[in-house]
Enzyme design. Structure first.
Site, mmCIF file in Angstrom:
data_model
loop_
_atom_site.group_PDB
_atom_site.id
_atom_site.type_symbol
_atom_site.label_atom_id
_atom_site.label_comp_id
_atom_site.label_asym_id
_atom_site.label_seq_id
_atom_site.Cartn_x
_atom_site.Cartn_y
_atom_site.Cartn_z
ATOM 1 N N THR A 102 45.827 -46.122 -4.802
ATOM 2 C CA THR A 102 47.069 -46.079 -5.584
ATOM 3 C C THR A 102 47.243 -44.737 -6.289
ATOM 4 O O THR A 102 48.354 -44.190 -6.356
ATOM 5 C CB THR A 102 47.089 -47.225 -6.613
ATOM 6 O OG1 THR A 102 47.080 -48.474 -5.916
ATOM 7 C CG2 THR A 102 48.326 -47.156 -7.501
ATOM 8 N N SER A 141 54.554 -49.553 -0.237
ATOM 9 C CA SER A 141 53.451 -49.876 -1.128
ATOM 10 C C SER A 141 52.348 -48.874 -0.847
ATOM 11 O O SER A 141 52.330 -48.248 0.221
ATOM 12 C CB SER A 141 52.948 -51.298 -0.864
ATOM 13 O OG SER A 141 51.660 -51.515 -1.399
ATOM 14 N N ASN A 143 49.667 -49.762 -0.016
ATOM 15 C CA ASN A 143 48.894 -50.413 1.042
ATOM 16 C C ASN A 143 49.421 -50.150 2.441
ATOM 17 O O ASN A 143 48.746 -50.482 3.420
ATOM 18 C CB ASN A 143 48.831 -51.920 0.782
ATOM 19 C CG ASN A 143 48.196 -52.237 -0.552
ATOM 20 O OD1 ASN A 143 47.600 -51.363 -1.186
ATOM 21 N ND2 ASN A 143 48.335 -53.471 -0.996
ATOM 22 N N THR A 188 9.192 -32.774 30.160
ATOM 23 C CA THR A 188 9.463 -34.137 29.725
ATOM 24 C C THR A 188 8.327 -34.552 28.800
ATOM 25 O O THR A 188 7.162 -34.282 29.084
ATOM 26 C CB THR A 188 9.549 -35.103 30.916
ATOM 27 O OG1 THR A 188 8.322 -35.071 31.651
ATOM 28 C CG2 THR A 188 10.711 -34.740 31.830
ATOM 29 N N SER A 319 10.937 -15.442 5.098
ATOM 30 C CA SER A 319 9.910 -15.849 4.158
ATOM 31 C C SER A 319 9.821 -14.873 3.000
ATOM 32 O O SER A 319 10.036 -13.666 3.159
ATOM 33 C CB SER A 319 8.551 -15.930 4.862
ATOM 34 O OG SER A 319 7.512 -16.202 3.937
ATOM 35 N N SER A 320 9.470 -15.423 1.841
ATOM 36 C CA SER A 320 9.234 -14.585 0.664
ATOM 37 C C SER A 320 7.789 -14.122 0.596
ATOM 38 O O SER A 320 7.433 -13.307 -0.267
ATOM 39 C CB SER A 320 9.574 -15.375 -0.604
ATOM 40 O OG SER A 320 8.738 -16.526 -0.704
ATOM 41 N N LYS A 325 8.665 -12.475 9.295
ATOM 42 C CA LYS A 325 9.027 -13.810 9.787
ATOM 43 C C LYS A 325 10.540 -13.986 9.779
ATOM 44 O O LYS A 325 11.214 -13.694 8.786
ATOM 45 C CB LYS A 325 8.383 -14.878 8.916
ATOM 46 C CG LYS A 325 8.430 -16.288 9.498
ATOM 47 C CD LYS A 325 7.532 -17.212 8.668
ATOM 48 C CE LYS A 325 7.372 -18.571 9.330
ATOM 49 N NZ LYS A 325 8.595 -19.371 9.240
#
Length: 466
Positions: A102, A141, A143, A188, A319-320, A325
């Site tokens: 509404t 409405s 709805n 697989t 990476s830190s 990396k």
């Protein structure tokens, strides 16, 4: 107080910002529903859907003699402004709210009414000249107007999602062509299987995702059936005779979508089945997309201690603490989007199930979950295509060496020396470190000429006669 105007509703008076095009009921929703932080203004296609619905309703009311010509054309012009992208900041209500939508319906009614008043030279809030309820919401409405607007928004959003999906399919297909001569091992259960080409692998990704374009579009087709004219519960109370069919036709003309009136408005008003099946199509896409991203991360793993068959474009340091990396951040973020989409599908399922009697009041969280998923998937598809797929390169020698040293090529010997003897060769190769090729020659099982022909990787890429 000079920055506010007073408006009133069932609960009394409330201050509304003087420059706001929305009114008292929108203001109550702003105050009541500080939930997700994701506002209606963040979903432009939903706002356009609301404007489509209100324009079609106004046209229908005019054609049935319920609106005078001047007011109808002014309402239509106000709706056209919103469809063109104007006034979207005037839709500040949270997407998740109580009231079965509404607040969103009234947000649209109030904004359109005040745009009309401005065009008529009146002040905002002078609703005796154009009322949110009596004129903009005439013969409607929440709805019927609200779920129809959701569907109009989703039809537009699906077009964008399908287009992005087609683009990434084309990107995978282009890589399939680029890598068509790169021989590698298929796997697989993460174990060596038989040779294939990297091109076949990427073309399979393209074909896998291409299927979902039609699934999305076919499921979105269910949104063309609307319940305008149902008003509160589907009985059509306060809507004139002929309104439902005429409004659907007008909505079709305005949007360009083949909108039709639902055959049973009482059934259609609480029904959320179309949302469930469309959401399931997005979940299916998310599951497939996440699997592909898993593959890309595996294929690019390394660079020294992994598969390292492909290179993903380096996007940022990984990476830190570990110098040099670089992580597969784009597939990683797309995986996370897929998890979110799968979770939102469960939200849609619960929201659809929670409908009671003649209405489903959970449509706000349902519509938000679906629209969020479309946005997430659209952005993820673009990001994966632009920042990953188009820049992938192949490590051709790595792929070829894995084929040459794989036990898996022994499968090609089955038709010539039998499964039992092939198994013995594979076991001995695995235990001794010797190659399948050398063992077959040493044991005199096949001539070198015949063995070269059978074990040529290119001869193992497609069916052939013995």
């Amino acid at each position: 107080m000079e920055n506010f105007r007073k408006e009133s509703d069932l609960l009394g008076e409330l201050n509304v910002p003087i420059d706001a095009y929305y009114g008292v009921q929108t203001q109550r929703a702003i105050d009541n529903f500080k939930i997700s932080g994701q506002l209606l203004s963040s979903y432009p296609y939903f706002i356009k859907g609301l404007a489509f619905v209100k324009k079609a309703a106004a046209k229908t009311n005019y054609e049935l003699g319920l609106l005078d010509e001047s007011l109808y054309f002014t309402i239509a012009a106000a709706c056209d402004d919103i469809i063109a992208g104007k006034f979207h900041e005037q839709f500040p209500v949270d997407m998740i709210q109580g009231g079965a939508g509404t607040s969103i319906n009234m947000n649209a009614n109030e904004v359109i009414a005040n745009i009309v008043l401005e065009k008529l030279g009146k002040n905002k809030g002078e609703y005796e000249f154009c009322s949110p309820n009596d004129h903009i919401n005439l013969s409607q409405s929440t709805n019927d107007a609200y779920p129809t607007a959701i569907k109009m928004g989703l039809l537009q959003m699906n077009e964008g999602l399908a287009d992005r999906l087609q683009k990434i399919v084309s990107a995978f297909r282009a890589k399939g062509e680029e890598f068509q001569d790169v021989i590698k091992m298929g796997r697989t259960q993460l174990q060596d299987a038989v040779p294939m080409t990297l091109g076949q692998e990427f073309e399979a990704y393209a074909a896998n995702l291409e299927e979902d374009i039609s699934k999305l579009n076919n499921n979105a087709d269910l949104f063309v059936e609307v319940n305008m004219g149902a008003t509160a519960i589907g009985t059509g109370l306060n809507a004139p005779v002929g309104y439902a069919d005429l409004c659907a036709k007008n909505l079709a003309r305005i949007t360009g979508f083949p909108i039709v009136s639902a055959p049973n408005l009482v059934e259609a008003t609480p029904d959320t089945g179309s949302y469930v099946i469309y959401s399931s199509a997005m979940k299916r896409l998310a599951v497939k997309l996440s699997k592909i991203c898993n593959d890309l991360r595996l294929l690019s793993s390394g660079p020294r201690a992994g598969l390292f068959e492909i290179n993903l474009p380096p996007m940022q340091p990984g990476s830190s603490i570990m110098p040099g990396k670089v992580n597969p951040v784009i597939p990683e973020v797309v995986n996370q989007v897929c998890f979110k989409v799968i979770g939102n599908d469960l939200t849609v399922t619960f929201a659809a199930e929670a409908g009671q009697l003649q209405l489903n009041v959970m449509e706000p969280v349902l519509s938000h979950a679906i629209m969020e998923n479309i946005n997430f998937l659209s952005n993820a598809l673009d990001t994966l295509r632009e920042k990953c797929i188009v820049g992938i390169t192949a490590n051709k020698e790595v792929c070829l060496n894995m084929v040459k040293h794989s036990i898996g090529i022994v499968t090609a010997l089955n038709p010539y020396i039998g499964y039992k003897q092939s198994t013995q060769i594979a076991k001995e190769a695995l235990e001794s470190g010797n190659s399948v090729y050398n063992l077959v020659l040493q044991k005199g099982i096949l001539s070198q000429e015949k063995l070269d022909e059978i074990l040529d990787p290119k001869n193992m890429l497609k069916p052939h006669n013995k």
